[in-house]
Design a protein around this motif. Structure first.
Motif, PDB file in Angstrom:
ATOM      1  N   LYS A  57      -2.958   4.542   6.258  1.00  7.31           N
ATOM      2  CA  LYS A  57      -3.549   4.390   6.157  1.00  7.31           C
ATOM      3  C   LYS A  57      -4.858   5.347   6.479  1.00  7.31           C
ATOM      4  CE  LYS A  57      -6.909   0.634   4.620  1.00  7.31           C
ATOM      5  NZ  LYS A  57      -7.451  -0.080   4.239  1.00  7.31           N
ATOM      6  N   SER A  58      -5.174   5.431   7.580  1.00  6.99           N
ATOM      7  CA  SER A  58      -5.987   6.253   8.424  1.00  6.99           C
ATOM      8  C   SER A  58      -5.634   7.729   8.123  1.00  6.99           C
ATOM      9  CB  SER A  58      -6.246   5.584   9.718  1.00  6.99           C
ATOM     10  OG  SER A  58      -4.836   6.677  10.782  1.00  6.99           O
ATOM     11  N   MET A  59      -4.896   7.841   7.640  1.00 10.46           N
ATOM     12  CA  MET A  59      -4.361   9.175   7.628  1.00 10.46           C
ATOM     13  C   MET A  59      -3.913   9.613   6.066  1.00 10.46           C
ATOM     14  SD  MET A  59      -0.648   9.349   9.965  1.00 10.46           S
ATOM     15  CE  MET A  59       0.054  11.131   9.983  1.00 10.46           C
ATOM     16  N   GLY A  60      -4.750   8.266   5.017  1.00  7.88           N
ATOM     17  CA  GLY A  60      -4.551   9.248   3.678  1.00  7.88           C
ATOM     18  C   GLY A  60      -3.577   8.969   3.033  1.00  7.88           C
ATOM     19  N   VAL A  61      -2.725   8.003   3.521  1.00  8.58           N
ATOM     20  CA  VAL A  61      -1.221   7.546   2.477  1.00  8.58           C
ATOM     21  C   VAL A  61      -1.461   7.763   1.349  1.00  8.58           C
ATOM     22  CG1 VAL A  61       1.389   6.995   2.716  1.00  8.58           C
ATOM     23  CG2 VAL A  61       0.616   8.353   5.131  1.00  8.58           C
ATOM     24  N   ASP A  62      -0.686   7.622   0.525  1.00 12.85           N
ATOM     25  CA  ASP A  62      -1.435   6.380  -1.140  1.00 12.85           C
ATOM     26  C   ASP A  62       0.031   6.845  -1.413  1.00 12.85           C
ATOM     27  OD1 ASP A  62      -1.468   8.981  -1.845  1.00 12.85           O
ATOM     28  OD2 ASP A  62      -3.029   8.565  -2.410  1.00 12.85           O
ATOM     29  N   LEU A  63       1.525   7.016  -0.645  1.00 10.56           N
ATOM     30  CA  LEU A  63       3.007   6.641  -1.336  1.00 10.56           C
ATOM     31  C   LEU A  63       3.613   6.620  -0.481  1.00 10.56           C
ATOM     32  CD1 LEU A  63       5.153   7.168  -3.172  1.00 10.56           C
ATOM     33  CD2 LEU A  63       5.213   9.429  -3.486  1.00 10.56           C
ATOM     34  N   ILE A  64       4.046   5.133  -0.145  1.00 10.53           N
ATOM     35  CA  ILE A  64       5.302   4.867   0.868  1.00 10.53           C
ATOM     36  C   ILE A  64       6.253   4.815   0.385  1.00 10.53           C
ATOM     37  CG2 ILE A  64       5.826   3.090   1.943  1.00 10.53           C
ATOM     38  CD1 ILE A  64       2.670   3.192   2.708  1.00 10.53           C
ATOM     39  N   ALA A  65       7.423   5.237   0.918  1.00  8.20           N
ATOM     40  CA  ALA A  65       8.776   5.557   0.862  1.00  8.20           C
ATOM     41  C   ALA A  65       9.220   4.178   1.785  1.00  8.20           C
ATOM     42  CB  ALA A  65       9.519   6.681   0.422  1.00  8.20           C
ATOM     43  N   ILE A  66      10.365   3.776   1.403  1.00  8.27           N
ATOM     44  CA  ILE A  66      10.651   2.266   2.134  1.00  8.27           C
ATOM     45  C   ILE A  66      11.907   2.861   2.177  1.00  8.27           C
ATOM     46  CG2 ILE A  66      11.088   0.157   2.939  1.00  8.27           C
ATOM     47  CD1 ILE A  66       8.903  -0.477   1.211  1.00  8.27           C
ATOM     48  N   SER A  67      12.851   2.982   3.331  1.00  8.90           N
ATOM     49  CA  SER A  67      14.165   3.588   2.976  1.00  8.90           C
ATOM     50  C   SER A  67      15.028   2.094   4.275  1.00  8.90           C
ATOM     51  CB  SER A  67      14.642   4.371   4.501  1.00  8.90           C
ATOM     52  OG  SER A  67      16.362   4.866   4.930  1.00  8.90           O
ATOM     53  N   GLY A  68      15.505   1.078   3.560  1.00 11.74           N
ATOM     54  CA  GLY A  68      16.308  -0.616   4.057  1.00 11.74           C
ATOM     55  C   GLY A  68      16.796  -0.778   3.083  1.00 11.74           C
ATOM     56  N   GLY A  69      16.957  -2.239   2.950  1.00 16.73           N
ATOM     57  CA  GLY A  69      17.632  -3.006   2.479  1.00 16.73           C
ATOM     58  C   GLY A  69      16.155  -4.140   1.411  1.00 16.73           C
ATOM     59  N   ASP A  70      16.412  -4.873   0.919  1.00 15.01           N
ATOM     60  CA  ASP A  70      16.058  -6.035   0.764  1.00 15.01           C
ATOM     61  C   ASP A  70      14.980  -6.475   1.457  1.00 15.01           C
ATOM     62  OD1 ASP A  70      16.802  -5.574  -2.494  1.00 15.01           O
ATOM     63  OD2 ASP A  70      18.079  -7.346  -2.373  1.00 15.01           O
ATOM     64  N   GLY A  71      15.454  -6.919   2.540  1.00 18.48           N
ATOM     65  CA  GLY A  71      14.419  -7.994   3.221  1.00 18.48           C
ATOM     66  C   GLY A  71      13.198  -6.632   3.587  1.00 18.48           C
ATOM     67  N   THR A  72      13.430  -5.845   4.264  1.00 17.09           N
ATOM     68  CA  THR A  72      12.863  -4.637   4.819  1.00 17.09           C
ATOM     69  C   THR A  72      11.767  -3.861   3.715  1.00 17.09           C
ATOM     70  OG1 THR A  72      14.784  -3.313   5.877  1.00 17.09           O
ATOM     71  CG2 THR A  72      12.181  -2.216   5.355  1.00 17.09           C
ATOM     72  N   VAL A  73      12.285  -4.007   1.928  1.00 16.04           N
ATOM     73  CA  VAL A  73      10.995  -4.119   1.188  1.00 16.04           C
ATOM     74  C   VAL A  73      10.192  -5.279   0.938  1.00 16.04           C
ATOM     75  CG1 VAL A  73      11.182  -3.728  -1.114  1.00 16.04           C
ATOM     76  CG2 VAL A  73      12.955  -2.870   0.512  1.00 16.04           C
ATOM     77  N   SER A  74      11.189  -6.564   1.670  1.00 15.16           N
ATOM     78  CA  SER A  74      10.253  -7.591   1.524  1.00 15.16           C
ATOM     79  C   SER A  74       8.775  -7.538   2.423  1.00 15.16           C
ATOM     80  CB  SER A  74      11.256  -8.935   1.315  1.00 15.16           C
ATOM     81  OG  SER A  74      10.080  -9.698   1.869  1.00 15.16           O
ATOM     82  N   ALA A  75       9.404  -7.273   3.632  1.00 17.31           N
ATOM     83  CA  ALA A  75       8.467  -6.820   4.676  1.00 17.31           C
ATOM     84  C   ALA A  75       7.070  -6.266   4.252  1.00 17.31           C
ATOM     85  CB  ALA A  75       9.909  -6.968   5.742  1.00 17.31           C
ATOM     86  N   CYS A  76       8.023  -4.612   4.217  1.00 18.10           N
ATOM     87  CA  CYS A  76       7.121  -3.608   3.810  1.00 18.10           C
ATOM     88  C   CYS A  76       5.889  -4.517   2.784  1.00 18.10           C
ATOM     89  CB  CYS A  76       8.057  -2.587   3.802  1.00 18.10           C
ATOM     90  SG  CYS A  76       8.671  -1.717   4.954  1.00 18.10           S
ATOM     91  N   LEU A  77       6.147  -4.921   1.542  1.00 17.34           N
ATOM     92  CA  LEU A  77       5.031  -5.016   0.793  1.00 17.34           C
ATOM     93  C   LEU A  77       4.787  -6.005   1.106  1.00 17.34           C
ATOM     94  CD1 LEU A  77       7.557  -5.253  -2.191  1.00 17.34           C
ATOM     95  CD2 LEU A  77       6.004  -3.757  -1.709  1.00 17.34           C
ATOM     96  N   THR A  78       4.993  -7.084   2.104  1.00 17.49           N
ATOM     97  CA  THR A  78       3.755  -8.009   2.432  1.00 17.49           C
ATOM     98  C   THR A  78       2.580  -7.624   3.553  1.00 17.49           C
ATOM     99  OG1 THR A  78       5.369  -9.765   1.887  1.00 17.49           O
ATOM    100  CG2 THR A  78       3.926  -9.850   4.056  1.00 17.49           C
ATOM    101  N   THR A  79       3.100  -6.611   4.279  1.00 17.43           N
ATOM    102  CA  THR A  79       2.592  -5.973   5.533  1.00 17.43           C
ATOM    103  C   THR A  79       1.702  -4.773   4.520  1.00 17.43           C
ATOM    104  OG1 THR A  79       3.988  -5.776   7.092  1.00 17.43           O
ATOM    105  CG2 THR A  79       2.389  -4.758   7.247  1.00 17.43           C
TER     106      THR A  79
END
Length: 328
Positions: A57-79
């Motif tokens: 976020k501090s680096m100005g990221v506004d598109l995040i790709a997630i390489s993982g399964g459903d559990g990884t996606v869930s954890a990333c969306l939460t965070t």
């Protein structure tokens, strides 16, 4: 559907423990780091995600790709929702590489490997779909809420427990693991020893305040309960319906214990059909909700992660923040 028209800064979160990533000896990660530099991070476990995402976020990221399964996606969306709270949420791209990739079947990026990374580095013109995950919380406990796209309890939680056994995971191919849980529920009815236990279900009461109709309340034992923020499942399976297309929120499906006409119901729902007799059947309820309070003695499963039932039994499902999922 929208397209990205402004310049964006992409980043990649890589889960080295996901099924496909664990099998490629680190080749994808090395390639992604060579092309993306510090904008590619590998998170060994979920506890590392807050620090990684604060840095992105501090680096100005506004598109995040997630390489993982459903559990990884869930954890990333939460965070992501926590770290970016109060500001615009970044767009998200799903690169499926887990044991189950149900979410990618609806909002996946559409490319894999080096082609996916190259396209992320020139994101202009990418299309997008908006989905609002389900927020799972425990009103009487201090657990932090989590976001997810597909979950359930009672018979669904039982079936997921079976699907998570090592002997099953060894052979479960990607998104078919979720469908295995559904077929497990049905197959258990063929055996006298397990039939009564499965059909009898678990205690479940729930209440929904609808935007377009009166309050709905159910208090009974449940054979199967599922909820989703997705709009499509693989292979045409769709065990949900909506009697009011104007209503917004997540979809849920509840089957009472010892349901009548179960074979016919399964035959239709596993083909994505809900005939009028099923919609009006008292043993099967499907509707849309933005805020739902459940009370049950069952575990709750969200995107493959199993959460123990709280002492009070009270669980809350809400419509979470809207995310924009990009795809080619």
């Amino acid at each position: 559907m929208q397209k990205l028209v402004k310049a964006v800064q992409p980043a990649l979160i890589h889960n080295p423990n996901s099924r496909k990533n664990a099998q490629d000896s680190g080749r994808f990660l090395r390639m992604a780091r060579r092309k993306m530099g510090d904008f590619c991070v590998s998170a060994l476990n979920d506890s590392h995600l807050p620090a990684h995402l604060r840095e992105l976020k501090s680096m100005g990221v506004d598109l995040i790709a997630i390489s993982g399964g459903d559990g990884t996606v869930s954890a990333c969306l939460t965070t992501i929702a926590n770290v970016y709270y109060g500001t615009s949420l970044p767009a998200v791209a799903i690169l499926p590489s887990g044991n189950t990739n149900l979410i990618a079947g609806d909002v996946g990026f559409g490319l894999h490997g080096e082609k996916a990374v190259d396209r992320l580095l020139r994101p202009e013109g990418l299309q997008s779909r908006v989905r609002a995950p389900i927020r799972l919380s425990w009103p009487d406990e201090g657990r932090l809420p989590v976001l997810g796209m597909f979950g359930g309890c009672t018979g669904y939680a039982r079936a997921v427990r079976i699907a998570h056994s090592p002997n099953v995971l060894k052979f479960a191919p990607h998104d078919l693991a979720v469908f295995f849980t559904l077929f497990t529920s049905m197959a258990s009815l063929l055996f006298r020893r397990s039939r009564h236990s499965w059909m009898g279900g678990d205690e479940l009461s729930w209440a929904v305040n609808s935007d377009t109709s009166s309050r709905i309340e159910i208090n009974r034992r449940s054979f199967l309960f599922m909820a989703t923020a997705l709009e499509k499942l693989s292979h045409g399976i769709w065990p949900f319906w909506n009697t009011d297309p104007a209503e917004k929120g997540f979809r849920f499906f509840d089957v009472r214990s010892f349901p009548k006409d179960l074979p016919n119901a399964c035959f239709n729902l596993l083909r994505g059909q809900a005939p009028e007799w099923l919609r009006s059947h008292g043993d099967y309820v499907s509707a849309v909700a933005r805020d739902m309070l459940l009370e049950t003695d069952s575990e709750f499963v969200l995107d493959g992660e199993v959460f123990q039932a709280p002492a009070s039994g009270r669980i809350r499902l809400e419509q979470g923040p809207a995310f924009r999922f990009v795809y080619v």
